[in-house]
Motif scaffolding. Structure first.
Motif, PDB file in Angstrom:
ATOM      1  N   LYS A 107      -6.697   1.609   9.478  1.00  0.00           N
ATOM      2  CA  LYS A 107      -6.106   2.018  10.756  1.00  0.00           C
ATOM      3  C   LYS A 107      -4.746   1.368  11.007  1.00  0.00           C
ATOM      4  O   LYS A 107      -4.037   1.734  11.937  1.00  0.00           O
ATOM      5  CB  LYS A 107      -7.042   1.666  11.913  1.00  0.00           C
ATOM      6  CG  LYS A 107      -8.403   2.301  11.822  1.00  0.00           C
ATOM      7  CD  LYS A 107      -8.356   3.765  12.136  1.00  0.00           C
ATOM      8  CE  LYS A 107      -9.770   4.305  12.248  1.00  0.00           C
ATOM      9  NZ  LYS A 107      -9.914   5.646  11.761  1.00  0.00           N
ATOM     10  N   VAL A 108      -4.385   0.394  10.168  1.00  0.00           N
ATOM     11  CA  VAL A 108      -3.123  -0.320  10.350  1.00  0.00           C
ATOM     12  C   VAL A 108      -1.957   0.583   9.939  1.00  0.00           C
ATOM     13  O   VAL A 108      -1.979   1.202   8.872  1.00  0.00           O
ATOM     14  CB  VAL A 108      -3.112  -1.642   9.540  1.00  0.00           C
ATOM     15  CG1 VAL A 108      -1.729  -2.280   9.568  1.00  0.00           C
ATOM     16  CG2 VAL A 108      -4.161  -2.589  10.088  1.00  0.00           C
ATOM     17  N   GLN A 109      -0.965   0.634  10.799  1.00  0.00           N
ATOM     18  CA  GLN A 109       0.252   1.368  10.492  1.00  0.00           C
ATOM     19  C   GLN A 109       1.395   0.373  10.454  1.00  0.00           C
ATOM     20  O   GLN A 109       1.409  -0.591  11.209  1.00  0.00           O
ATOM     21  CB  GLN A 109       0.499   2.452  11.533  1.00  0.00           C
ATOM     22  CG  GLN A 109      -0.584   3.503  11.526  1.00  0.00           C
ATOM     23  CD  GLN A 109      -0.257   4.657  12.449  1.00  0.00           C
ATOM     24  OE1 GLN A 109       0.804   4.708  13.061  1.00  0.00           O
ATOM     25  NE2 GLN A 109      -1.169   5.602  12.548  1.00  0.00           N
ATOM     26  N   GLY A 110       2.318   0.606   9.561  1.00  0.00           N
ATOM     27  CA  GLY A 110       3.450  -0.294   9.436  1.00  0.00           C
ATOM     28  C   GLY A 110       4.044  -0.203   8.052  1.00  0.00           C
ATOM     29  O   GLY A 110       3.867   0.797   7.349  1.00  0.00           O
ATOM     30  N   THR A 111       4.700  -1.268   7.668  1.00  0.00           N
ATOM     31  CA  THR A 111       5.323  -1.299   6.351  1.00  0.00           C
ATOM     32  C   THR A 111       4.245  -1.453   5.279  1.00  0.00           C
ATOM     33  O   THR A 111       3.088  -1.794   5.579  1.00  0.00           O
ATOM     34  CB  THR A 111       6.299  -2.492   6.245  1.00  0.00           C
ATOM     35  OG1 THR A 111       5.532  -3.702   6.315  1.00  0.00           O
ATOM     36  CG2 THR A 111       7.356  -2.445   7.339  1.00  0.00           C
ATOM     37  N   GLU A 112       4.644  -1.234   4.034  1.00  0.00           N
ATOM     38  CA  GLU A 112       3.706  -1.441   2.927  1.00  0.00           C
ATOM     39  C   GLU A 112       3.182  -2.870   2.927  1.00  0.00           C
ATOM     40  O   GLU A 112       2.000  -3.113   2.667  1.00  0.00           O
ATOM     41  CB  GLU A 112       4.377  -1.127   1.585  1.00  0.00           C
ATOM     42  CG  GLU A 112       4.440   0.340   1.263  1.00  0.00           C
ATOM     43  CD  GLU A 112       4.941   0.601  -0.149  1.00  0.00           C
ATOM     44  OE1 GLU A 112       4.547  -0.137  -1.084  1.00  0.00           O
ATOM     45  OE2 GLU A 112       5.718   1.551  -0.311  1.00  0.00           O
ATOM     46  N   ALA A 113       4.054  -3.813   3.229  1.00  0.00           N
ATOM     47  CA  ALA A 113       3.652  -5.220   3.257  1.00  0.00           C
ATOM     48  C   ALA A 113       2.637  -5.486   4.365  1.00  0.00           C
ATOM     49  O   ALA A 113       1.683  -6.249   4.168  1.00  0.00           O
ATOM     50  CB  ALA A 113       4.872  -6.117   3.433  1.00  0.00           C
ATOM     51  N   GLU A 114       2.821  -4.876   5.523  1.00  0.00           N
ATOM     52  CA  GLU A 114       1.880  -5.060   6.626  1.00  0.00           C
ATOM     53  C   GLU A 114       0.516  -4.437   6.311  1.00  0.00           C
ATOM     54  O   GLU A 114      -0.527  -5.020   6.620  1.00  0.00           O
ATOM     55  CB  GLU A 114       2.453  -4.457   7.915  1.00  0.00           C
ATOM     56  CG  GLU A 114       3.648  -5.237   8.447  1.00  0.00           C
ATOM     57  CD  GLU A 114       4.402  -4.497   9.535  1.00  0.00           C
ATOM     58  OE1 GLU A 114       4.969  -5.194  10.410  1.00  0.00           O
ATOM     59  OE2 GLU A 114       4.456  -3.246   9.528  1.00  0.00           O
ATOM     60  N   ILE A 115       0.546  -3.283   5.692  1.00  0.00           N
ATOM     61  CA  ILE A 115      -0.701  -2.619   5.296  1.00  0.00           C
ATOM     62  C   ILE A 115      -1.409  -3.443   4.229  1.00  0.00           C
ATOM     63  O   ILE A 115      -2.622  -3.671   4.303  1.00  0.00           O
ATOM     64  CB  ILE A 115      -0.427  -1.176   4.831  1.00  0.00           C
ATOM     65  CG1 ILE A 115       0.028  -0.338   6.042  1.00  0.00           C
ATOM     66  CG2 ILE A 115      -1.654  -0.567   4.154  1.00  0.00           C
ATOM     67  CD1 ILE A 115       0.600   1.023   5.696  1.00  0.00           C
ATOM     68  N   ALA A 116      -0.665  -3.925   3.255  1.00  0.00           N
ATOM     69  CA  ALA A 116      -1.244  -4.763   2.197  1.00  0.00           C
ATOM     70  C   ALA A 116      -1.866  -6.026   2.793  1.00  0.00           C
ATOM     71  O   ALA A 116      -2.970  -6.428   2.406  1.00  0.00           O
ATOM     72  CB  ALA A 116      -0.190  -5.116   1.151  1.00  0.00           C
ATOM     73  N   ALA A 117      -1.173  -6.634   3.733  1.00  0.00           N
ATOM     74  CA  ALA A 117      -1.691  -7.849   4.370  1.00  0.00           C
ATOM     75  C   ALA A 117      -2.996  -7.557   5.110  1.00  0.00           C
ATOM     76  O   ALA A 117      -3.935  -8.360   5.069  1.00  0.00           O
ATOM     77  CB  ALA A 117      -0.652  -8.436   5.326  1.00  0.00           C
ATOM     78  N   ALA A 118      -3.079  -6.413   5.774  1.00  0.00           N
ATOM     79  CA  ALA A 118      -4.295  -6.041   6.502  1.00  0.00           C
ATOM     80  C   ALA A 118      -5.458  -5.844   5.529  1.00  0.00           C
ATOM     81  O   ALA A 118      -6.573  -6.327   5.780  1.00  0.00           O
ATOM     82  CB  ALA A 118      -4.058  -4.768   7.308  1.00  0.00           C
TER      83      ALA A 118
END
Length: 139
Positions: A107-118
Motif C-alpha cells: 500500500k506504500v506509495q512513493g519512490t522506489e527507495a521508499e517502497i523498498a524500505a517498506a
C-alpha cells in the motif's frame, strides 16, 4: 506434523512472506499454508524482497481459504486486522488462533527507495515473528 494456516486479506504479500519464513524456520515439523479471504495474486515485490533474504516464494500461489476446507488445523494465524475481523468461520475447534497485524508494504506509495524500505521493514517484522512462532510452537 502440525498444520499451520496463515491468513491475510488477499494472500499476495504478508501471508506469503510469513509462509516462506515459517516454513524455513519450522523445517520438517509442520506443513505451512497461506490463504486469503480474497485472492489478489502473488505480489512481485514480496517475491523480490524475500529472495533478497534467501527465501524463495516464487512458486507460491494465491489461494482462497475455502480451498483448504477439511484440513485439521493446529494453528491459524491472521497477519492483518482486516482478515482477523472478516475471516469466515473456520471449523477448527482445537486450533490455536493467533493474530499479529503487519503493515501492508504493497500500500506504500512513493519512490522506489521508499517502497523498498517498506517491504524490507515488514519483511524483518515477519521474519522475527516467524522465527519466534516456530521456536515457541513447532520445536
Amino acid at each position: 506434523m502440525k498444520n499451520v494456516l496463515i491468513l491475510c486479506t488477499g494472500n499476495s504479500c504478508r501471508s506469503q512472506m510469513a509462509q516462506g519464513y515459517i516454513a524455513h524456520f519450522a523445517g520438517n515439523t509442520a506443513q505451512i499454508y497461506s490463504a486469503g479471504i480474497e485472492t489478489h495474486g502473488l505480489n512481485t515485490n514480496a517475491v523480490k524482497f524475500m529472495a533478497e533474504d534467501g527465501i524463495d516464494i516464487s512458486t507460491h500461489t494465491s489461494n482462497h481459504v475455502d480451498e483448504y476446507e477439511g484440513i485439521a488445523w493446529d494453528f491459524i494465524i491472521t497477519v492483518c486486522d482486516h482478515a482477523n475481523e472478516h475471516c469466515p468461520y473456520i471449523p477448527a475447534p482445537s486450533a490455536k488462533r493467533l493474530h499479529q497485524n503487519f503493515t501492508d508494504p504493497s500500500k506504500v506509495q512513493g519512490t522506489e527507495a521508499e517502497i523498498a524500505a517498506a517491504f524490507r521493514s515488514t519483511r524483518e517484522e515477519i521474519k522475527a515473528y516467524s522465527k519466534d512462532f516456530a521456536a515457541t510452537y513447532l520445536s
